[in-house]
Design an enzyme around this catalytic site. Sequence first.
Site, short mmCIF file in Angstrom:
data_model
loop_
_atom_site.label_atom_id
_atom_site.label_comp_id
_atom_site.label_asym_id
_atom_site.label_seq_id
_atom_site.Cartn_x
_atom_site.Cartn_y
_atom_site.Cartn_z
CG ASP A 24 6.37 -0.33 32.67
OD1 ASP A 24 5.39 -0.06 31.95
OD2 ASP A 24 6.97 -1.42 32.61
CE LYS A 129 5.56 -2.28 29.80
NZ LYS A 129 6.29 -3.18 30.67
CB CYS A 162 10.01 -2.24 30.89
SG CYS A 162 9.44 -3.62 31.92
N1 TIU Z 1 9.29 -1.83 33.98
C1 TIU Z 1 10.34 -2.64 34.18
O1 TIU Z 1 11.45 -2.35 33.79
N2 TIU Z 1 10.09 -3.81 34.93
C2 TIU Z 1 11.02 -4.43 35.68
O2 TIU Z 1 10.72 -5.46 36.30
N3 TIU Z 1 12.26 -3.86 35.77
C3 TIU Z 1 13.29 -4.22 36.57
O3 TIU Z 1 14.38 -3.66 36.39
N4 TIU Z 1 13.10 -5.12 37.52
#
Ligand code: TIU
Length: 222
Positions: A24, A129, A162
């Site tokens: 991500d 995802k 994530c």
């Molecule tokens: N990719 C991921 O970690 N999504 C989140 O929403 N992370 C947060 O820390 N908000």
Amino acid sequence: MVEIKAEPFPFPARPEEMALIVIDMQRDFAEPGGFGASLGNDVGRITRIVPDVKRLIQGFRNAGLPVIHTMECHKPDLSDLPPAKRNRGDPSIRIGDVGPMGRILIAGEPGTAIMPELAPIAGEVVIEKPGKGAFYATELGDVLKRKGITQLVFAGVTTEVCVQTTMREANDRGYECLLAEDATESYFPEFKEAAIAMIRAQGAIVGWTASIDDILETISHA
Ligand code: TIU
């Protein structure tokens, strides 16, 4: 078998069965006006690791090992966005709403894209995802099986959301997991530190952790 210097003890590496999973590294988590910022976070913490993640990706590419990218995102019709996720908390704008970089966390929107410095190259798998974990409702498990991958090195954001969720999913599916400590970041330094500690506690209960240099030192000579 070769070893990577790691905590809580050396990682028994089989480079021919190893892939890098970059979680991500999207504009939505790293730039003002995106999803991360809408939740009230300091996104500058994420931007700072971009050169480090880039170095790790380049090391895997140079070694001829697979790099797999993930993106947290949803379909434009929001059919894969549970109301419980959309309605969570009190963000300034919600997933699916229009922000300065397009609709927040929607596939195909400018803000949802992987940061240009870390963009996938031809042949690299990109997993879209809808959840925090990269195995839930995706083809990741099938892709790894097809490629004969049994060991996963993790980078990306955020460490305790994530990244850690995906490492736990992978660990339960029988993959050996190694987190690159300096190629991951959280909006909360104390959460990054705690996530690293809990991953490698109890004899690597979720996985190992190591530095980018130590990972690259081993795979570049493998
Ligand atoms: N990719 C991921 O970690 N999504 C989140 O929403 N992370 C947060 O820390 N908000």
